[in-house]
Scaffold this active site. Sequence first.
Site, PDB file in Angstrom:
ATOM      1  N   CYS A 114       0.812  -1.228   0.000  1.00 27.94           N
ATOM      2  CA  CYS A 114       0.000   0.000   0.000  1.00 27.94           C
ATOM      3  C   CYS A 114       0.844   1.276   0.000  1.00 27.94           C
ATOM      4  CB  CYS A 114      -0.956   0.005   1.185  1.00 27.94           C
ATOM      5  SG  CYS A 114      -2.137  -1.343   1.117  1.00 27.94           S
ATOM      6  N   HIS A 250      -3.249   7.559   2.521  1.00 25.53           N
ATOM      7  CA  HIS A 250      -3.648   6.223   2.057  1.00 25.53           C
ATOM      8  C   HIS A 250      -5.036   5.919   2.616  1.00 25.53           C
ATOM      9  CE1 HIS A 250      -3.810   2.100   1.058  1.00 25.53           C
ATOM     10  NE2 HIS A 250      -3.535   1.648   2.268  1.00 25.53           N
ATOM     11  N   ASN A 280     -10.033   0.138   0.266  1.00 24.79           N
ATOM     12  CA  ASN A 280      -8.567   0.230   0.186  1.00 24.79           C
ATOM     13  C   ASN A 280      -8.098  -0.323  -1.169  1.00 24.79           C
ATOM     14  OD1 ASN A 280      -5.810  -0.060   0.429  1.00 24.79           O
ATOM     15  ND2 ASN A 280      -5.861  -0.930   2.496  1.00 24.79           N
TER      16      ASN A 280
END
Length: 323
Positions: A114, A250, A280
Amino acid sequence: MPIRSVLAGCGGYLPDRIVSNDELSRTVETSDAWIQERTGIRQRHFAAPHETSAFMGTAAARTALADAGATAADVDAIILATSTPDQAFPATALRVQAALGVTRGFGFDLSAACAGFIYALSIADGMIRNGQATGVLVIGSEVYSRILNWKDRGTCVLFGDGAGAVFLRAAKVSDPDTRGILSTHIHAQGTLGDILYVDGAVGQPDKPGHLVMNGREVFRHAVTRLAEAVEEALAANGLTHADVDWLVPHQANSRIINAMGKKLHLPPERVVITVDRHANTSAASVPLALAEARTDGRIRNGDLVLLEALGGGLTWGSALVRL
Ligand code: COA
């Protein structure tokens, strides 16, 4: 005169198919209320079979080039962050290079989960500053729907698919306040590799690989590490919280995002949130959020934007950019 990387254009791509929490709860033992309360997620996009990381990354890159008023001829490097490449090789970046009609320079994929987009931005910035490239596409593109374990309700409700891209252009600068990437900081701690990982890969016998996570541990480290990263970025530039116009974090969990916004003393309307609609999307989440807030006119030229992310590895980092 020093060279700086100017973030000249942004773009994003999301698959058409939207899956709500209610739809998921028909096949997974979960509920809209649980998912929203713990994560802020309401829905996510899932890719159709043709929507691979290369396909989506190409679409996002085209939009970023158009936003920058650039063409394929201006690109001499493509760095694509993904944990879900189309193939072991060639690099997904090179599938994108071919699809865009870029005929020079180089490209490669980058694996930092990520935090991949922040890592890719950092590498691209370094290459521009030292003269190795002048026009770099930095892409995050992911199809996590293909590595989720549908029997693990603690993880399968958290992720979505999509791609985001930026086009960086080398610019000679004399004024420290002009547009461009002011700093990037990247970090990793391999000893924490077992709290968030994929339990297989093409290099492993009979293991296609599914995502595994200790959510509580990741949460704990995310809050600490990202807070450190924010302070590190500000200190390196001699700036304070008050100088930051936007936080583009994020998009893993709205509770982590809100904690970061508070840490920076930023009002919620100065924090870009897409996790409610995208879930996500791993390496795609930061550029997708940036592209959304640029396209709808919230983030303007001259604004100081702080990007941050944390992912499996552990990997984490930040970038401070004047748009
Ligand atoms: N629906 C309903 N219940 C669920 C569920 C779901 N999708 N997932 C887990 N649960 C249940 C658990 O089984 C557990 O039940 P029990 O108490 O009866 O055993 C309960 O909810 C609490 O589980 P827990 O895992 O402790 O929840 P949590 O409060 O830690 O929240 C996360 C889970 C994943 C939302 C949270 O840990 C988190 O956000 N972590 C960070 C994740 C992240 O950011 N990852 C990406 C980083 S790149």
